[in-house]
Design an enzyme around this catalytic site. Structure first.
Site, PDB file in Angstrom:
ATOM      1  N   ALA A  64     -88.489 -14.251   5.854  1.00 53.45           N
ATOM      2  CA  ALA A  64     -88.218 -15.643   5.504  1.00 53.45           C
ATOM      3  C   ALA A  64     -88.471 -16.569   6.685  1.00 53.45           C
ATOM      4  CB  ALA A  64     -86.771 -15.798   5.047  1.00 53.45           C
ATOM      5  N   GLY A 109     -87.535 -10.098   4.878  1.00 56.80           N
ATOM      6  CA  GLY A 109     -88.147 -10.300   3.568  1.00 56.80           C
ATOM      7  C   GLY A 109     -89.538  -9.730   3.451  1.00 56.80           C
TER       8      GLY A 109
END
Length: 258
Positions: A64, A109
């Site tokens: 992210a 992520g």
């Protein structure tokens, strides 16, 4: 469609490239684009497999974009978490075979994206980690759920709770990735594997994948029942008749994905 997720078709394989330099991070735009793109691929009967990789030679994805969380806004964070969840759930539920070509760092992520795929191929220099707790966060896109399934509770705790980063060789040893290849060869290896998928009946593949995924939650007995039900269901498809007759006639099958 966002240019942060680039799509290229290679015969029956969709090649998705995470293209958000310098580290191929995820943000609202790219997550929404991934979810939308997979929906379109699911609706395309000519797509049998999906390969996802990162742009460049250093990063698969660093996870992210942390700038999204710098203001401490809880509602905004919840929105991003929901986007992560929808995008990677869509990737998990892709009706064909999904393969991650991990060409570099897969962090946070980025690793969760690879965990949402069916198969992972890593280059020998790749590094993998779920370091969210080191910045006051936690994995919110399937990391705490998918990682233990692949590597066991102990290694999942080492990576998530202790912040341990692992290299490609260790990842293969503990079952996080299925194959390690030399630098620059993950995409070629993934596309080669996807080419093998195209020789299989897509109708059979989609049902077989559902059965394998359901084995995480269903009982062994219910899984056996579902196997027999879906086996019989294949006899409603054109691919079943084509596959058997192509074999008997000693020719290559021409799949219709239906």
């Amino acid at each position: 469609m966002s240019q942060k997720i680039q799509l290229e078709m290679r015969d029956h394989t969709a090649l998705l490239t995470i293209a958000n330099p310098p580290a191929n991070t995820w943000d609202r735009e790219s997550l929404a684009a991934l979810e939308q793109m997979i929906g379109q691929l699911n609706d395309n009967p000519d797509v049998y497999a999906l390969v996802i990789t990162g742009q460049g030679e250093k990063f698969f994805s660093a996870g992210a974009d942390l700038k999204q969380f710098a203001d401490g806004d809880k509602n905004g964070a919840r929105e991003v978490a929901e986007l992560f969840g929808r995008a990677f759930d869509a990737l998990t539920r892709f009706r064909g075979v999904s393969i991650a070509a991990i060409n570099g760092y897969a962090m946070g992520g980025g690793l969760e994206c690879a965990l949402a795929c069916d198969i992972r191929i890593a280059e020998e220099h790749a590094q993998m980690a779920l370091p969210e707790a080191s910045v006051g966060l936690l994995p919110c896109a399937g990391g705490t759920q998918n990682l233990p399934w692949l590597v066991g509770e102990g290694w999942a705790k080492r990576m998530i709770l202790c912040g341990e980063r692992i290299d490609a060789q260790r990842a293969e040893k503990i079952g996080l990735v299925e194959e390690v290849v030399p630098r620059g060869q993950s995409l070629e290896a993934a596309l080669r594997l996807a080419e093998g998928v195209s020789k299989q009946s897509p109708s059979s593949i989609s049902r077989s994948k559902r059965l394998v995924m359901n084995a995480r939650n269903d009982t062994h007995v219910s899984g056996w029942v579902a196997e027999r039900e879906l086996f019989a269901e294949l006899f409603d498809t054109k691919d079943q008749k084509e596959g058997v007759n192509a074999f008997l006639e000693k020719r290559s099958a021409k799949w219709q994905n239906g």
